[in-house]
Design an enzyme around this catalytic site. Structure first.
Site, PDB file in Angstrom:
ATOM      1  N   ASP A  37       0.814  -1.214   0.000  1.00 21.16           N
ATOM      2  CA  ASP A  37       0.000   0.000   0.000  1.00 21.16           C
ATOM      3  C   ASP A  37       0.853   1.273   0.000  1.00 21.16           C
ATOM      4  O   ASP A  37       0.388   2.339   0.363  1.00 21.16           O
ATOM      5  CB  ASP A  37      -0.978  -0.005   1.176  1.00 21.16           C
ATOM      6  CG  ASP A  37      -0.262  -0.176   2.489  1.00 21.16           C
ATOM      7  OD1 ASP A  37       0.966  -0.403   2.478  1.00 21.16           O
ATOM      8  OD2 ASP A  37      -0.918  -0.072   3.538  1.00 21.16           O
ATOM      9  N   HIS A 241      22.323   3.302 -19.553  1.00 16.22           N
ATOM     10  CA  HIS A 241      21.307   3.615 -18.541  1.00 16.22           C
ATOM     11  C   HIS A 241      21.708   3.030 -17.183  1.00 16.22           C
ATOM     12  O   HIS A 241      20.897   2.404 -16.503  1.00 16.22           O
ATOM     13  CB  HIS A 241      19.933   3.089 -18.978  1.00 16.22           C
ATOM     14  CG  HIS A 241      19.373   3.823 -20.150  1.00 16.22           C
ATOM     15  ND1 HIS A 241      18.405   3.308 -20.975  1.00 16.22           N
ATOM     16  CD2 HIS A 241      19.646   5.046 -20.646  1.00 16.22           C
ATOM     17  CE1 HIS A 241      18.114   4.181 -21.929  1.00 16.22           C
ATOM     18  NE2 HIS A 241      18.863   5.248 -21.747  1.00 16.22           N
ATOM     19  N   ASP A 258      24.885  11.897 -15.202  1.00 19.78           N
ATOM     20  CA  ASP A 258      23.768  12.361 -16.038  1.00 19.78           C
ATOM     21  C   ASP A 258      22.611  12.599 -15.074  1.00 19.78           C
ATOM     22  O   ASP A 258      22.024  11.650 -14.539  1.00 19.78           O
ATOM     23  CB  ASP A 258      23.415  11.282 -17.071  1.00 19.78           C
ATOM     24  CG  ASP A 258      22.333  11.743 -18.045  1.00 19.78           C
ATOM     25  OD1 ASP A 258      21.625  12.724 -17.748  1.00 19.78           O
ATOM     26  OD2 ASP A 258      22.181  11.086 -19.097  1.00 19.78           O
ATOM     27  N   ASP A 269      18.186  18.156 -18.248  1.00 22.23           N
ATOM     28  CA  ASP A 269      18.843  16.878 -18.557  1.00 22.23           C
ATOM     29  C   ASP A 269      20.288  17.172 -18.965  1.00 22.23           C
ATOM     30  O   ASP A 269      20.556  17.476 -20.121  1.00 22.23           O
ATOM     31  CB  ASP A 269      18.063  16.199 -19.702  1.00 22.23           C
ATOM     32  CG  ASP A 269      18.633  14.835 -20.069  1.00 22.23           C
ATOM     33  OD1 ASP A 269      19.530  14.350 -19.364  1.00 22.23           O
ATOM     34  OD2 ASP A 269      18.162  14.267 -21.083  1.00 22.23           O
ATOM     35  N   HIS A 348      24.049   6.003 -29.625  1.00 27.74           N
ATOM     36  CA  HIS A 348      22.745   6.641 -29.444  1.00 27.74           C
ATOM     37  C   HIS A 348      22.682   7.903 -30.291  1.00 27.74           C
ATOM     38  O   HIS A 348      23.676   8.314 -30.885  1.00 27.74           O
ATOM     39  CB  HIS A 348      22.480   6.939 -27.962  1.00 27.74           C
ATOM     40  CG  HIS A 348      23.512   7.828 -27.301  1.00 27.74           C
ATOM     41  ND1 HIS A 348      23.574   9.177 -27.531  1.00 27.74           N
ATOM     42  CD2 HIS A 348      24.524   7.541 -26.430  1.00 27.74           C
ATOM     43  CE1 HIS A 348      24.562   9.703 -26.803  1.00 27.74           C
ATOM     44  NE2 HIS A 348      25.167   8.725 -26.149  1.00 27.74           N
ATOM     45  N   HIS A 352      17.342  14.734 -27.993  1.00 26.09           N
ATOM     46  CA  HIS A 352      15.887  14.509 -28.017  1.00 26.09           C
ATOM     47  C   HIS A 352      15.203  15.782 -27.568  1.00 26.09           C
ATOM     48  O   HIS A 352      15.828  16.654 -26.953  1.00 26.09           O
ATOM     49  CB  HIS A 352      15.529  13.343 -27.075  1.00 26.09           C
ATOM     50  CG  HIS A 352      16.131  13.465 -25.696  1.00 26.09           C
ATOM     51  ND1 HIS A 352      15.558  14.213 -24.703  1.00 26.09           N
ATOM     52  CD2 HIS A 352      17.285  12.974 -25.158  1.00 26.09           C
ATOM     53  CE1 HIS A 352      16.310  14.155 -23.613  1.00 26.09           C
ATOM     54  NE2 HIS A 352      17.384  13.424 -23.858  1.00 26.09           N
ATOM     55  N   HIS A 359      12.181  12.872 -22.112  1.00 30.11           N
ATOM     56  CA  HIS A 359      12.187  12.585 -23.555  1.00 30.11           C
ATOM     57  C   HIS A 359      10.840  13.120 -24.023  1.00 30.11           C
ATOM     58  O   HIS A 359       9.837  12.418 -23.993  1.00 30.11           O
ATOM     59  CB  HIS A 359      12.344  11.089 -23.830  1.00 30.11           C
ATOM     60  CG  HIS A 359      13.699  10.587 -23.430  1.00 30.11           C
ATOM     61  ND1 HIS A 359      14.017   9.260 -23.345  1.00 30.11           N
ATOM     62  CD2 HIS A 359      14.837  11.244 -23.093  1.00 30.11           C
ATOM     63  CE1 HIS A 359      15.283   9.125 -22.968  1.00 30.11           C
ATOM     64  NE2 HIS A 359      15.795  10.320 -22.805  1.00 30.11           N
ATOM     65  N   GLU A 382      23.888  15.769 -26.844  1.00 27.66           N
ATOM     66  CA  GLU A 382      24.566  14.870 -25.921  1.00 27.66           C
ATOM     67  C   GLU A 382      25.389  13.775 -26.606  1.00 27.66           C
ATOM     68  O   GLU A 382      25.116  12.591 -26.444  1.00 27.66           O
ATOM     69  CB  GLU A 382      23.553  14.242 -24.972  1.00 27.66           C
ATOM     70  CG  GLU A 382      22.331  13.607 -25.639  1.00 27.66           C
ATOM     71  CD  GLU A 382      21.397  12.968 -24.617  1.00 27.66           C
ATOM     72  OE1 GLU A 382      21.866  12.116 -23.861  1.00 27.66           O
ATOM     73  OE2 GLU A 382      20.204  13.327 -24.593  1.00 27.66           O
ATOM     74  N   TYR A 386      31.957   5.747 -25.955  1.00 27.06           N
ATOM     75  CA  TYR A 386      31.943   4.712 -24.910  1.00 27.06           C
ATOM     76  C   TYR A 386      32.832   3.569 -25.394  1.00 27.06           C
ATOM     77  O   TYR A 386      32.479   2.884 -26.361  1.00 27.06           O
ATOM     78  CB  TYR A 386      30.515   4.202 -24.672  1.00 27.06           C
ATOM     79  CG  TYR A 386      29.525   5.350 -24.517  1.00 27.06           C
ATOM     80  CD1 TYR A 386      29.262   5.903 -23.271  1.00 27.06           C
ATOM     81  CD2 TYR A 386      28.893   5.904 -25.642  1.00 27.06           C
ATOM     82  CE1 TYR A 386      28.382   6.972 -23.141  1.00 27.06           C
ATOM     83  CE2 TYR A 386      28.024   6.972 -25.520  1.00 27.06           C
ATOM     84  CZ  TYR A 386      27.764   7.506 -24.268  1.00 27.06           C
ATOM     85  OH  TYR A 386      26.910   8.568 -24.151  1.00 27.06           O
ATOM     86  N   ARG A 404      30.364  11.368 -21.941  1.00 33.08           N
ATOM     87  CA  ARG A 404      29.215  12.029 -22.573  1.00 33.08           C
ATOM     88  C   ARG A 404      29.160  13.450 -22.034  1.00 33.08           C
ATOM     89  O   ARG A 404      29.459  13.671 -20.845  1.00 33.08           O
ATOM     90  CB  ARG A 404      27.912  11.286 -22.277  1.00 33.08           C
ATOM     91  CG  ARG A 404      26.669  12.005 -22.836  1.00 33.08           C
ATOM     92  CD  ARG A 404      25.410  11.126 -22.915  1.00 33.08           C
ATOM     93  NE  ARG A 404      24.844  10.767 -21.649  1.00 33.08           N
ATOM     94  CZ  ARG A 404      24.867   9.550 -21.122  1.00 33.08           C
ATOM     95  NH1 ARG A 404      25.456   8.560 -21.767  1.00 33.08           N
ATOM     96  NH2 ARG A 404      24.318   9.292 -19.939  1.00 33.08           N
ATOM     97  N   GLU A 406      26.383  16.624 -22.105  1.00 33.63           N
ATOM     98  CA  GLU A 406      24.996  16.901 -22.504  1.00 33.63           C
ATOM     99  C   GLU A 406      24.548  18.261 -21.982  1.00 33.63           C
ATOM    100  O   GLU A 406      24.694  18.558 -20.793  1.00 33.63           O
ATOM    101  CB  GLU A 406      24.073  15.812 -21.937  1.00 33.63           C
ATOM    102  CG  GLU A 406      22.595  16.079 -22.180  1.00 33.63           C
ATOM    103  CD  GLU A 406      21.685  14.934 -21.758  1.00 33.63           C
ATOM    104  OE1 GLU A 406      22.072  14.164 -20.864  1.00 33.63           O
ATOM    105  OE2 GLU A 406      20.582  14.821 -22.329  1.00 33.63           O
TER     106      GLU A 406
END
Ligand code: GLY
Ligand code: MN
Ligand code: MN
Length: 435
Positions: A37, A241, A258, A269, A348, A352, A359, A382, A386, A404, A406
């Site tokens: 709950d 991710h 990130d 972002d 990637h 976006h 996104h 971004e 890698y 990266r 961004e």
């Protein structure tokens, strides 16, 4: 904060696009259970928020152009002293009218009695088809009720049109009020990144750096992180991710952060990659410079009238050239691009849309063709490289390095401008902040 007037403009913008004799229906987001709950923090459906700012679950927004008693209707929970003791304040139908400018509001428990009457005789229903199966079924139930009365002269709606197609196009172009909020989200996020750079030390855990960042978000009044913060030390940054954030931050490694906050329903972002001990090694610096150049070139290329994929193409070209210059790839740059050789290192897209969803909504292609950038759009830029720790096709010194960078940019009349300032990204500035 978005003003009542801006919400009213959004609703009338949508109403102006609706065909005559139609109705728009938007359900609130469902409450989601995390465990037994206990619930996840509630996030309102962003179409619902965009059109009203009404924050409560178990509500339904209805727009009926040219309805004589008013075209904006909200169904919501009634005020309930007991419920409010446990779960907090409810606006109730009269609050929905007083604070959100609904022309009419009803208890959600009366919706089965009232909404079929509002649907009856309308030709078209604008609705987010397939987003919430339970609500889809209820809506079809109401439509079927009207169909069952056909012989008595009732006319059920004959067409269902995806409301998000219209709302998303509006959301894609940000107003100055939205941009002001997004700049605030970006400013809070920027200070969180600076804090991470200042406090990091070898031997800290990734989650401790996450705590520093999220402390800054909340302390400065953000609602929450806009997405799960990524703190990836060393090879963990190769996992795009990565959200476990459980490992030690090791002397000599880079860390990829990130992280972006949500502020008054809008997201930032931002990604920065920096050395755990405050000093880039030479191989790390070489990779970093390629990504930084790719980002700078992409930002330079973004302007109204250019197709959306311009920035992505620029990052692919700069990264491929950079990898060739470092001896990580070999061959002719155009051939390598044609063969997609960069995909082992850059897998990637360069960005976006960004807005109420991280996104964000909005089509990237129109009639199969990349759409052009327009003033007021907000996009992330971004690029990254890698290098997998087990990539035996590159020299050992490169393995496990991931970078990266961004940032968030808004399209202006003749180019674009970065929403977030004050997060260092050139190496000298990063190293200076980290002393
Ligand atoms: N933080 C998610 C992304 O960069 O797209
Ligand atoms: Mn990101
Ligand atoms: Mn992003």
């Amino acid at each position: 904060m978005i003003t009542k007037k801006e919400y009213a403009n959004r609703r009338s913008g949508l109403i102006n696009m609706m065909e005559p004799n139609s109705i728009a229906i938007v359900a609130s987001a469902p409450v989601r259970v995390r465990s037994k709950d206990t619930l996840y923090p509630y996030k309102q459906d962003t179409t619902f928020s965009y059109l009203s700012g009404f924050p409560e679950p178990q509500s339904v927004l209805v727009l009926i152009p040219s309805r004589t008693q008013g075209q904006f209707v909200i169904f919501c929970q009634e005020k309930d002293q007991m419920r409010e003791i446990w779960d907090g304040f409810l606006y109730g139908p009269s609050g929905a009218c007083d604070h959100f400018e609904a022309d009419d509001a009803f208890p959600i428990t009366d919706i089965d009695d009232i909404l079929p009457g509002m649907l009856e005789g309308r030709d078209r229903v604008y609705y987010g088809i397939g987003k919430d199966t339970e609500f889809d079924n209820r809506l079809m139930g109401w439509v079927n009720e009207i169909r069952a009365q056909r012989r008595r002269g009732a006319t059920p709606p004959g067409e269902f049109i995806d409301i998000d197609h219209f709302v998303n196009e509006m959301r894609l172009i940000k107003t100055s009020m939205e941009l002001k909020i997004m700049k605030n989200a970006a400013a809070i996020t920027a200070s969180a990144h600076r804090r991470a750079m200042r406090v990091i030390r070898p031997g800290m855990y990734e989650y401790q750096l996450q705590a520093e960042i999220e402390h800054e978000f909340l302390y400065q009044g953000a609602t929450c992180p806009a997405y799960t913060t990524i703190v990836g030390g060393g090879k963990n940054a190769c996992v795009l991710h990565y959200i476990k954030n459980q490992d030690l931050l090791v002397d000599g490694d880079l860390v990829l952060v990130d992280a972006g906050c949500e502020y008054y329903n809008y997201c930032a972002d931002i990604t920065r990659t920096f050395p755990v001990n405050g000093r880039f090694t030479r191989p790390q610096a070489s990779i970093y410079e390629v990504v930084l150049e790719a980002q700078a070139e992409a930002i330079k290329s973004i302007a109204p009238g250019k197709p959306y994929n311009t920035a992505n193409d620029v990052t692919i070209k700069t990264i491929t050239q950079g990898l060739v210059d470092l001896g990580i790839l070999s061959g002719d740059v155009d051939d390598l691009i044609g063969r997609g050789s960069y995909r082992d290192f850059y897998m990637h897209q360069s960005g976006h849309w960004l807005g109420m969803d991280v996104h964000d909504v909005g089509d990237y292609r129109l009639d199969q063709i990349w759409r052009d950038y327009e003033a007021g759009m907000v996009v992330t830029v971004e690029p990254g490289i890698y290098i997998a720790p087990d990539n035996l096709s590159v020299e050992e010194k490169w393995r496990g390095i991931s970078v990266r960078i961004e940032d968030n940019v808004v399209l202006t009349r003749d180019g674009c401008e970065q929403l977030n300032e004050n997060v260092p990204k050139c190496r000298v500035e990063i190293e200076k902040l980290m002393i």
